[in-house]
Design a protein around this motif. Structure first.
Motif, PDB file in Angstrom:
ATOM      1  N   LYS A  19      67.931 -39.547  69.783  1.00 22.63           N
ATOM      2  CA  LYS A  19      67.202 -39.008  70.785  1.00 22.63           C
ATOM      3  C   LYS A  19      65.687 -38.644  70.080  1.00 22.63           C
ATOM      4  CE  LYS A  19      66.597 -37.411  75.059  1.00 22.63           C
ATOM      5  NZ  LYS A  19      66.590 -38.612  76.061  1.00 22.63           N
ATOM      6  N   SER A  20      65.830 -38.016  69.161  1.00 21.45           N
ATOM      7  CA  SER A  20      64.300 -37.768  68.700  1.00 21.45           C
ATOM      8  C   SER A  20      63.556 -38.442  68.104  1.00 21.45           C
ATOM      9  CB  SER A  20      64.863 -36.522  67.068  1.00 21.45           C
ATOM     10  OG  SER A  20      65.363 -37.375  66.112  1.00 21.45           O
ATOM     11  N   CYS A  21      64.267 -40.009  67.898  1.00 18.88           N
ATOM     12  CA  CYS A  21      63.442 -41.058  67.366  1.00 18.88           C
ATOM     13  C   CYS A  21      63.020 -41.890  68.585  1.00 18.88           C
ATOM     14  CB  CYS A  21      64.263 -41.973  66.469  1.00 18.88           C
ATOM     15  SG  CYS A  21      64.628 -41.242  65.143  1.00 18.88           S
ATOM     16  N   GLY A  22      63.407 -41.355  69.849  1.00 21.20           N
ATOM     17  CA  GLY A  22      62.919 -42.085  71.027  1.00 21.20           C
ATOM     18  C   GLY A  22      63.904 -43.017  71.608  1.00 21.20           C
ATOM     19  N   VAL A  23      64.992 -43.013  70.998  1.00 20.28           N
ATOM     20  CA  VAL A  23      66.130 -43.971  71.859  1.00 20.28           C
ATOM     21  C   VAL A  23      66.397 -43.654  73.369  1.00 20.28           C
ATOM     22  CG1 VAL A  23      68.424 -44.537  71.790  1.00 20.28           C
ATOM     23  CG2 VAL A  23      67.256 -44.347  69.638  1.00 20.28           C
ATOM     24  N   CYS A  24      66.232 -44.723  74.021  1.00 22.17           N
ATOM     25  CA  CYS A  24      66.393 -44.560  75.531  1.00 22.17           C
ATOM     26  C   CYS A  24      67.706 -44.729  76.294  1.00 22.17           C
ATOM     27  CB  CYS A  24      65.174 -45.249  76.173  1.00 22.17           C
ATOM     28  SG  CYS A  24      65.246 -47.101  76.160  1.00 22.17           S
ATOM     29  N   ALA A  25      68.173 -45.606  75.564  1.00 19.01           N
ATOM     30  CA  ALA A  25      69.662 -45.864  75.876  1.00 19.01           C
ATOM     31  C   ALA A  25      70.608 -46.425  74.791  1.00 19.01           C
ATOM     32  CB  ALA A  25      69.566 -46.976  76.959  1.00 19.01           C
ATOM     33  N   ALA A  26      71.967 -46.333  75.199  1.00 21.86           N
ATOM     34  CA  ALA A  26      72.880 -46.969  74.150  1.00 21.86           C
ATOM     35  C   ALA A  26      73.574 -48.058  74.864  1.00 21.86           C
ATOM     36  CB  ALA A  26      73.699 -45.795  73.556  1.00 21.86           C
ATOM     37  N   PRO A  80      62.607 -53.067  69.449  1.00 19.64           N
ATOM     38  CA  PRO A  80      63.288 -52.214  68.835  1.00 19.64           C
ATOM     39  C   PRO A  80      64.593 -51.926  69.236  1.00 19.64           C
ATOM     40  CG  PRO A  80      62.024 -50.858  70.202  1.00 19.64           C
ATOM     41  CD  PRO A  80      61.525 -52.377  70.511  1.00 19.64           C
ATOM     42  N   LEU A  81      65.618 -52.635  68.506  1.00 24.61           N
ATOM     43  CA  LEU A  81      66.885 -52.365  68.586  1.00 24.61           C
ATOM     44  C   LEU A  81      67.524 -51.865  67.416  1.00 24.61           C
ATOM     45  CD1 LEU A  81      68.027 -55.781  70.043  1.00 24.61           C
ATOM     46  CD2 LEU A  81      67.733 -53.816  71.181  1.00 24.61           C
ATOM     47  N   ILE A  82      68.658 -50.836  67.564  1.00 22.17           N
ATOM     48  CA  ILE A  82      69.308 -50.093  66.257  1.00 22.17           C
ATOM     49  C   ILE A  82      70.577 -50.476  66.502  1.00 22.17           C
ATOM     50  CG2 ILE A  82      69.998 -47.919  65.328  1.00 22.17           C
ATOM     51  CD1 ILE A  82      67.213 -46.882  66.589  1.00 22.17           C
ATOM     52  N   VAL A  83      71.152 -51.464  65.634  1.00 23.26           N
ATOM     53  CA  VAL A  83      72.434 -51.941  65.583  1.00 23.26           C
ATOM     54  C   VAL A  83      73.218 -50.974  64.746  1.00 23.26           C
ATOM     55  CG1 VAL A  83      74.042 -53.892  65.083  1.00 23.26           C
ATOM     56  CG2 VAL A  83      71.699 -53.975  66.125  1.00 23.26           C
ATOM     57  N   ALA A 106      65.042 -52.537  76.010  1.00 21.98           N
ATOM     58  CA  ALA A 106      64.026 -52.343  75.073  1.00 21.98           C
ATOM     59  C   ALA A 106      62.675 -53.107  75.588  1.00 21.98           C
ATOM     60  CB  ALA A 106      64.449 -53.026  73.692  1.00 21.98           C
ATOM     61  N   ARG A 107      62.782 -54.136  76.195  1.00 21.46           N
ATOM     62  CA  ARG A 107      61.493 -54.789  76.754  1.00 21.46           C
ATOM     63  C   ARG A 107      60.753 -53.786  77.869  1.00 21.46           C
ATOM     64  NH1 ARG A 107      62.558 -60.706  78.434  1.00 21.46           N
ATOM     65  NH2 ARG A 107      62.255 -61.135  76.364  1.00 21.46           N
ATOM     66  N   PHE A 108      61.758 -53.425  78.689  1.00 21.67           N
ATOM     67  CA  PHE A 108      61.206 -52.640  79.728  1.00 21.67           C
ATOM     68  C   PHE A 108      60.547 -51.087  79.106  1.00 21.67           C
ATOM     69  CE2 PHE A 108      61.302 -49.131  83.049  1.00 21.67           C
ATOM     70  CZ  PHE A 108      60.840 -49.705  83.922  1.00 21.67           C
ATOM     71  N   HIS A 109      61.178 -50.632  78.317  1.00 28.46           N
ATOM     72  CA  HIS A 109      60.776 -49.403  77.903  1.00 28.46           C
ATOM     73  C   HIS A 109      59.947 -49.285  76.646  1.00 28.46           C
ATOM     74  CE1 HIS A 109      63.169 -46.731  80.779  1.00 28.46           C
ATOM     75  NE2 HIS A 109      64.159 -47.433  80.386  1.00 28.46           N
ATOM     76  N   PHE A 143      71.470 -57.628  76.979  1.00 19.50           N
ATOM     77  CA  PHE A 143      71.501 -56.530  77.777  1.00 19.50           C
ATOM     78  C   PHE A 143      70.297 -55.484  77.205  1.00 19.50           C
ATOM     79  CE2 PHE A 143      72.601 -52.563  80.262  1.00 19.50           C
ATOM     80  CZ  PHE A 143      72.602 -53.151  81.825  1.00 19.50           C
ATOM     81  N   ALA A 144      70.612 -54.946  76.053  1.00 19.89           N
ATOM     82  CA  ALA A 144      69.896 -53.874  75.376  1.00 19.89           C
ATOM     83  C   ALA A 144      68.433 -54.308  75.157  1.00 19.89           C
ATOM     84  CB  ALA A 144      70.738 -53.475  73.957  1.00 19.89           C
ATOM     85  N   LEU A 145      68.521 -55.681  74.835  1.00 22.21           N
ATOM     86  CA  LEU A 145      67.221 -56.125  74.445  1.00 22.21           C
ATOM     87  C   LEU A 145      66.285 -56.175  75.949  1.00 22.21           C
ATOM     88  CD1 LEU A 145      65.497 -58.342  72.504  1.00 22.21           C
ATOM     89  CD2 LEU A 145      66.165 -60.020  74.233  1.00 22.21           C
TER      90      LEU A 145
END
Length: 556
Positions: free
Chosen positions: A20-27, A100-103, A67-70, A62-64
């Motif tokens: 959350k602190s790194c700006g992650v918007c969804a999982a 940015p994706l975090i796997v 990430a593209r939107f946000h 779907f995650a991509l």
């Protein structure tokens, strides 16, 4: 280790706060036993929206789309084994589009690798080299150094956005037992803040002096996200200095008068190519759809090629790169406007391009008369309202849309156009469009061929389908692009190997996933079903357009 499940619960709850602190918007999570130790604390934290999608390949695309939107990181969590390999196509696409994706992949502990244990592969560094950073973290080794672990994870997460955005992989070997009997999450944790330096601009007076030396300046933008500020600055800049723009539809610079339409027609002629050779080529953005434009610039090299990039990265697409300028394109062109330079680029260079455009528009209209697919795509693009989002499948749809290019279409300035052109694969267009649409409050449209649609049909196996995506499937019996290519179309195996048509009942497919289905047998004289489909507000639906059986015109 005693109390291992409670330790995992604590660590992965902390991980959620770090994300959350790194700006992650969804999982986006895919079901699995070993990965549950990671996924459940993320899911329970409620710090961001979590999506559970069964098919890992579709989940990653779907995650991509999210990430593209946000333009913010999205977490991807999967279990061990081939599950992580299914992320590979979307990770490669994200790498090439700087998304940015975090796997987070759960893994077996090292003592279980390579001895025949179930659901076990070599996962460490599995995405290299199509990954920004790859980490392998034995979190149990940090049992007495929890602050160090938090700092390490925070640094790893931040590497998805700095210094260059893109996917990162964190592989996490986990030992059993995995499940805690404690369901209450630990309290929130303090996370170290990372302040990323501002982008360094390398715009200096020497560049301005140099740019004045060139009489023929050509701007070729590559694939870029929708940026209204950039669009408006370029409109003023190119009009003031009479500079032609060779902009693909994925550059999102629609409705600018200096954009040259029909370049593929113009550049077919070798004499034209020689006449149009630029002195200075300015580029920004990512990849270019048009093969003819790439061939033109590789064979008729400009004196200099400057690529403008905020991260100071550049691919030498046209094999003539001489300088990389570290700046955002909007800041670069705005800086020139503010300094009121007297560029020497003559108006007759733009006029030459525009004269050719008018000349070859007649040829384009002749092609439109007998190319039903080009007619269909151009008709759809004329119908979709300004302010909507258009997603384009790879292979034929993006090329047909690029050929039309919103030609003299006034209500197109705020239409956003996206396509997975980082790797140009057909495998995730539907899933990506769903991911993007799930975040968007605009009407979204996807134009896609039947082969690509069926390839990614598991995208429909998703309980988070939004209500704002209209899917138009061009049903032309397989890989029709090969029927248009000079090489494959001349082979005896054009149907059996290249087009490779396998009949699928798209109505039955839509019905099985409870999605509204509409059908249109293509007829230029009656496209009322298409018009109604585009105009009506309804939940996500599919329109299958059955194309006639006739030889398609060559496009390449």
């Amino acid at each position: 280790m005693t109390n291992r499940p409670e330790y995992y619960l604590k660590v992965f709850t902390q991980l959620s706060y770090i994300a959350k602190s790194c700006g992650v918007c969804a999982a986006v999570l895919s079901p699995g036993s070993r990965s549950a130790a990671i996924a459940l604390p993320v899911f329970r934290s409620g710090l961001f929206k979590s999506y559970v999608i069964n098919d890992e390949r579709s989940a990653a695309y779907f995650a991509l789309g999210i990430a593209r939107f946000h333009q913010k990181p999205v977490l991807l969590v999967c279990t061990s084994g081939t599950a992580v390999l299914n992320y590979s196509p979307a990770v490669a696409e994200a790498f090439n589009q700087r998304l940015p994706l975090i796997v987070l992949s759960a893994d077996r502990p090292p003592e279980w690798i390579g001895i025949g244990e179930n659901q076990t592969i070599f996962q460490q560094d599995v995405f290299k080299p199509n990954i920004r950073f790859s980490y392998h973290i034995d979190i149990e080794s940090y049992k007495e150094k929890e602050d160090d672990l938090k700092d390490f994870l925070s640094s790893a997460f931040h590497s998805s956005v700095y210094p260059v955005p893109g996917p990162v992989h964190i592989n996490l070997p986990l030992r059993e037992p995995l499940y805690s009997k404690v369901f209450k999450l630990p309290e929130s944790v303090q996370i170290k803040n990372y302040n990323h330096p501002e982008i360094t601009q390398s715009i200096d007076i020497q560049i301005f002096n140099k740019i004045n030396e060139f009489q023929r300046i050509l701007i070729v933008p590559g694939m870029s996200g929708y940026n209204l500020r950039l669009r408006n600055i370029l409109e003023v800049f190119t009009n003031r200095y009479h500079i032609p723009l060779l902009a693909d539809i994925t550059a999102n610079l629609h409705g600018i008068q200096t954009v040259v339409h029909h370049p593929d027609f113009i550049l077919q002629n070798e004499k034209n190519r020689l006449q149009l050779r630029p002195g200075l080529l300015l580029t920004f953005g990512k990849y270019t759809v048009s093969k003819k434009v790439k061939e033109f610039l590789r064979q008729n090299k400009p004196t200099e090629h400057w690529h403008i990039d905020p991260y100071n990265e550049s691919a030498d697409t046209y094999q003539c790169l001489t300088r990389t300028i570290q700046a955002t394109p909007e800041d670069f062109f705005e800086c020139i406007l503010e300094n009121k330079l007297s560029l020497s680029s003559p108006s007759d260079y733009l006029k030459l391009w525009k004269d050719f455009e008018n000349q070859y528009h007649i040829e384009y209209l002749q092609k439109l008369d007998h190319d039903d697919e080009l007619y269909l795509v151009s008709y759809i693009m004329q119908m979709i309202p300004d302010g909507s989002v258009l997603h384009l499948g790879n292979s034929m749809p993006v090329r047909l849309a690029n050929e039309y290019g919103f030609y003299k279409q006034p209500q197109c300035k705020q239409i956003q156009v996206y396509s997975n052109r980082g790797t140009s694969g057909i495998d995730g267009s539907v899933s990506t469009a769903f991911g993007f649409s799930s975040q968007s409050d605009k009407q979204n449209f996807l134009i896609i061929g039947d082969q690509s649609f069926i390839y990614d049909s598991n995208a429909l196996w998703n309980k988070y389908l939004p209500d704002n995506l209209k899917i138009i499937v061009i049903s032309n019996k397989g890989g029709n692009i090969f029927r248009r290519m000079e090489g494959p179309s001349a082979q005896a195996e054009i149907e059996s190997y290249f087009a490779s048509y396998v009949p699928v009942d798209i109505y039955a497919l839509a019905k099985s996933f409870h999605i509204d289905y509409h059908k249109l047998v293509f007829d230029r004289n009656d496209l009322s079903v298409l018009e109604k489909f585009i105009k009506e507000k309804e939940r996500t639906a599919i329109l299958e357009v059955i194309m006639p059986d006739k030889k398609a015109s060559n496009l390449f």
